[in-house]
Design an enzyme around this catalytic site. Structure first.
Site, mmCIF file in Angstrom:
data_model
loop_
_atom_site.group_PDB
_atom_site.id
_atom_site.type_symbol
_atom_site.label_atom_id
_atom_site.label_comp_id
_atom_site.label_asym_id
_atom_site.label_seq_id
_atom_site.Cartn_x
_atom_site.Cartn_y
_atom_site.Cartn_z
ATOM 1 N N CYS A 78 0.795 -1.334 0.009
ATOM 2 C CA CYS A 78 -0.080 0.048 0.028
ATOM 3 C C CYS A 78 0.838 1.394 -0.159
ATOM 4 C CB CYS A 78 -0.888 0.032 1.252
ATOM 5 S SG CYS A 78 -2.117 -1.680 1.241
ATOM 6 N N ARG A 81 -7.930 -3.898 -3.336
ATOM 7 C CA ARG A 81 -7.280 -2.724 -4.028
ATOM 8 C C ARG A 81 -8.336 -2.321 -5.306
ATOM 9 N NH1 ARG A 81 -2.316 -2.562 -2.048
ATOM 10 N NH2 ARG A 81 -1.631 -4.537 -0.887
#
Ligand code: BEZ
Length: 221
Positions: free
Chosen positions: A57, A134
């Site tokens: 991330c 995601r």
């Protein structure tokens, strides 16, 4: 069908291409927002990440941050999201800035109650019941969802592809063309196939087109 699949089908919305972006109000690192009023007259790229203070991330968010000017050049505002608190977001933004100099200068939604994640199909329980996958939503200035990407927790996205897809959507809209495999700026685009013999004959007479066959022709844009 297992329990999670049933839960997923009945409880979790999955927005589709062409839908109006579901409206919501949320707290972000840049204050409260309402989706229907966000980025007026502009495109929005809204993306979720599984968790703050995690390695993949951090690379992805840094990618959005360092390429923000390219999104701005495409009249596009960035909007991040995860199921973390504002406090966690602020701590992560500051931590990354201290260690790398990269500043996440776009709003990040603190979706602690998972309201937005569920509304946008970002919470996919067979992948994770507590973290958003995601996701990337490409939302046009009329607030229509135009393209959706979903990636799992263990594979980071590709920033070149996100920018390429955004550019392709905008060029397709502007010139009423379609974009072939791997299209990028400067490449020829596909003209819509003829819908009548008159259009077919006009196409055969048009020397400006690259004609591969009667239904597949390209032009410079
Ligand atoms: C990561 O960003 O590294 C990550 C986050 C959640 C699950 C797996 C990896």
């Amino acid at each position: 069908m297992n329990t999670k699949d049933q839960f997923n089908e009945t409880t979790y919305a999955m927005p589709r291409i062409g839908d109006t972006a579901p409206d919501f109000e949320a707290l972000t690192t840049k204050g409260p927002i309402r989706m229907s009023e966000f980025a007026e007259g502009k495109w929005t790229v809204m993306f979720s990440h599984p968790a703050d203070f995690t390695p993949v991330c951090t690379t992805e968010m840094s990618g959005f941050a360092t390429r923000k000017a390219e999104f701005e050049a495409l009249n596009t505002e960035l909007l991040g999201l995860s199921i973390d608190s504002i406090h966690a977001h602020l701590g992560w933004v500051q931590n990354v800035r201290e260690h790398t100099g990269v500043y996440f200068d776009f709003p990040i939604i603190a979706d602690l109650d998972m309201k937005v994640s569920k509304l946008y199909g970002m919470l996919q329980p067979n992948e994770s019941e507590t973290a958003a996958v995601r996701a990337v939503f490409f939302i046009d200035p009329e607030k229509k969802i135009r393209l959706i990407m979903y990636y799992p927790l263990n594979v980071g996205r590709n920033m070149d592809e996100i920018l390429r897809a955004l550019d392709a959507l905008q060029v397709s809209d502007k010139y009423k063309v379609a974009m072939p495999l791997d299209w990028k700026r400067g490449d020829k685009a596909i003209v819509p196939p003829p819908k009548s013999l008159d259009e077919l004959n006009a196409r055969l007479d048009d020397d400006s087109l690259e004609k591969i066959t009667w239904y597949l022709a390209k032009k410079n844009i």
